[in-house]
Design a protein around this motif. Structure first.
Motif, PDB file in Angstrom:
ATOM      1  N   LEU A 203       7.359   7.291  24.184  1.00  0.00           N
ATOM      2  CA  LEU A 203       6.774   6.148  24.887  1.00  0.00           C
ATOM      3  C   LEU A 203       5.618   6.525  25.809  1.00  0.00           C
ATOM      4  CD1 LEU A 203      10.106   4.290  25.810  1.00  0.00           C
ATOM      5  CD2 LEU A 203       8.376   3.535  24.136  1.00  0.00           C
ATOM      6  N   THR A 204       5.551   7.766  26.277  1.00  0.00           N
ATOM      7  CA  THR A 204       4.578   8.129  27.309  1.00  0.00           C
ATOM      8  C   THR A 204       3.389   8.942  26.813  1.00  0.00           C
ATOM      9  OG1 THR A 204       5.929  10.066  27.867  1.00  0.00           O
ATOM     10  CG2 THR A 204       6.288   8.074  29.168  1.00  0.00           C
ATOM     11  N   THR A 205       3.362   9.306  25.541  1.00  0.00           N
ATOM     12  CA  THR A 205       2.287  10.163  25.037  1.00  0.00           C
ATOM     13  C   THR A 205       1.313   9.391  24.132  1.00  0.00           C
ATOM     14  OG1 THR A 205       3.754  10.877  23.241  1.00  0.00           O
ATOM     15  CG2 THR A 205       3.607  12.296  25.184  1.00  0.00           C
ATOM     16  N   LYS A 206       0.147  10.005  23.912  1.00  0.00           N
ATOM     17  CA  LYS A 206      -0.891   9.391  23.094  1.00  0.00           C
ATOM     18  C   LYS A 206      -1.613  10.468  22.296  1.00  0.00           C
ATOM     19  CE  LYS A 206      -5.159   6.640  23.453  1.00  0.00           C
ATOM     20  NZ  LYS A 206      -6.111   5.986  24.379  1.00  0.00           N
ATOM     21  N   GLU A 207      -1.923  10.168  21.035  1.00  0.00           N
ATOM     22  CA  GLU A 207      -2.679  11.100  20.197  1.00  0.00           C
ATOM     23  C   GLU A 207      -4.165  10.753  20.297  1.00  0.00           C
ATOM     24  OE1 GLU A 207      -1.134  11.557  16.228  1.00  0.00           O
ATOM     25  OE2 GLU A 207       0.947  11.341  16.891  1.00  0.00           O
ATOM     26  N   ARG A 208      -4.965  11.694  20.805  1.00  0.00           N
ATOM     27  CA  ARG A 208      -6.386  11.447  21.040  1.00  0.00           C
ATOM     28  C   ARG A 208      -7.296  12.078  19.996  1.00  0.00           C
ATOM     29  NH1 ARG A 208      -3.721  11.805  25.679  1.00  0.00           N
ATOM     30  NH2 ARG A 208      -4.093  10.216  27.282  1.00  0.00           N
TER      31      ARG A 208
END
Length: 482
Positions: A203-208
């Motif tokens: 829920l707290t991470t993002k793939e950039r």
């Protein structure tokens, strides 16, 4: 262009994934051999075969397949985050089953142990490999990547602290002396907590870092890139060697305290600490002197390891990952080898040496995985194609192979030194280990684990990604991505 800086909240959320994984992994490293021989009642040679064969199958079959699938996953959540989401519950369930002791015949026990260990390593690979690869696409900024690794391995140390310090005394305390009941109770709570932590990571991470469409490649091309990637080959070999040592010494300490360390000298040394812990309500350490000494020995080491992790990022930023890693790994190896010099009553020296060893090893801990992310960048820089997960899957092959080999060495060598397992003792033999077992336990925490570390130090002389090359790769990839 999206910023490559990441928030403290995301770093903490990402680190929770490794906290969850290491509740499982540290239990495997520290207690699997002991669980099989002294709780579940498998013979030494059978435990060795299960740990080696299942571990190698998991390493060379599960990880490459999952790596290739993860690199080719496309969803609204990205490539790697869906794997973390959908494996959270299965990993917790299988971890509990693997440390359950059903009342089967001996043959049934062998089948159950092999089956649950296989499922556990499959679930662990399906969760932890995409999780590790996620660090390579959260950010491309080298300094942020070093910072992320420090957060991550702060969480690792927290899990390690619980497993290696509190778990055995709690098992004895909760089970009221029944180790089987105790470990099932503890694993139930650990499985539930680990599941929640993995969901928080999702829920707290993002793939950039998203590869451009023209970077698509076939599995054959990805594998071809790997075997032409010299830094990857070195890191794969280094990972195998490091985890052979970690599994060997980590799995041997419980035997070392039960069979080598003098109980009277240990009692005298730790009694002031036990009195303090009892005064604040932590009285479960007093159930057994050897288990209390084992836990406090690990506690001191982990505290100093956390200090090493805390200074790791600054050292890596200033001097480069390769040079810091090689230097501190060599010093850590010298302290491991020092254990061969100590007699059973040298308890104070054992604790001091462990603390110093773990400080220098702690410096290397976050750097290893940051270096593997650098290898993924190196591959993209050289080949203009990014295959993050398959590179991390190869490192997971090294981790699992090292764990399998190191764990099998523990039970195998103890068997050579005459160790009597629970099964043999139950057949009518008195549970008094022969004197040779003490020497075997001493060798397993000193000379034997020092050898793979020394070979790893030598390998780093051939690793070409120094600080200058790191900055060159980062700059050129940033230009391309713009």
């Amino acid at each position: 262009m999206n910023t490559q800086k990441i928030s403290v909240l995301e770093k903490i959320g990402y680190s929770f994934g490794d906290l969850a994984a290491n509740l499982v992994f540290q239990t495997l490293v520290t207690f699997l051999a002991f669980f099989y021989t002294d709780i579940y009642g498998l013979q030494n040679e059978h435990a060795s075969v299960i740990m080696l064969v299942v571990g190698l199958v998991a390493a060379f079959a599960f990880n490459p397949i999952i790596g290739a699938l993860a690199d080719r996953t496309h969803s609204r959540w990205g490539k790697f985050r869906p794997w973390i989401l959908f494996t959270a519950i299965p990993l917790g369930v299988v971890a509990l089953l693997a440390f359950t002791t059903p009342d089967f015949s001996y043959k049934g026990k062998l089948i159950y142990a092999a089956g649950t260990y296989t499922l556990l390593l499959l679930a662990y690979a399906a969760s932890n490999l995409p999780y590790s690869a996620l660090s390579g696409v959260i950010t491309g900024d080298m300094s942020e990547r070093n910072s992320l690794s420090s957060y991550r391995f702060g969480a690792v140390m927290f899990a390690q602290f619980f497993v290696q310090v509190f778990m055995l005394p709690i098992i004895l305390y909760v089970g009221k002396g029944d180790k089987a009941a105790g470990i099932e109770s503890v694993m139930t709570w650990m499985a539930a907590i680990g599941t929640v932590l993995l969901l928080i990571t999702f829920l707290t991470t993002k793939e950039r870092i998203v590869p451009s469409p023209e970077q698509k490649s076939t599995l054959k091309e990805d594998l071809g890139d790997l075997f032409k990637n010299k830094p990857w080959i070195i890191m794969l070999t280094l990972t195998v060697l490091i985890f052979i040592t970690l599994a060997m010494k980590g799995g041997s300490y419980v035997y070392y305290f039960n069979n080598y360390v003098d109980e009277v000298a240990l009692q005298q040394f730790i009694q002031p600490i036990l009195d303090f812990l009892s005064a604040i309500g932590l009285n479960f350490f007093e159930s057994d002197v050897a288990s209390a000494g084992f836990g406090l020995f690990n506690a001191g080491g982990i505290v100093f390891s956390m200090i090493g992790i805390a200074v790791s990022r600054k050292l890596a930023d200033q001097f480069g990952k390769r040079d810091v890693f090689g230097t501190t790994l060599f010093i850590a190896t010298l302290f491991i080898a020092s254990f061969i010099l100590y007699n059973p009553k040298d308890v104070r020296l054992m604790f001091i040496t462990q603390a110093l060893h773990m400080f220098f090893y702690g410096v290397t801990t976050p750097i290893l995985w940051a270096m593997i992310a650098d290898v993924a960048d190196y591959s993209e820089w050289k080949n203009n194609r990014r295959a993050t997960a398959i590179i991390f899957s190869a490192m997971m092959v090294g981790l699992k192979a090292g764990l399998a080999i190191g764990g099998a060495i523990v039970t195998g060598i103890l068997g050579l030194y005459g160790y009597i397992s629970k099964d043999a003792a139950a057949a009518g033999q008195e549970v008094i280990q022969p004197e040779t077992v003490a020497q075997g336990a001493k060798m397993l925490v000193s000379v034997y684990p020092a050898i793979p570390f020394l070979i790893g130090v030598a390998l780093l002389f051939f690793y070409e990604i120094n600080k200058k090359k790191e900055l060159q790769i980062q700059k050129e990839l940033e230009t391309r991505r713009q």
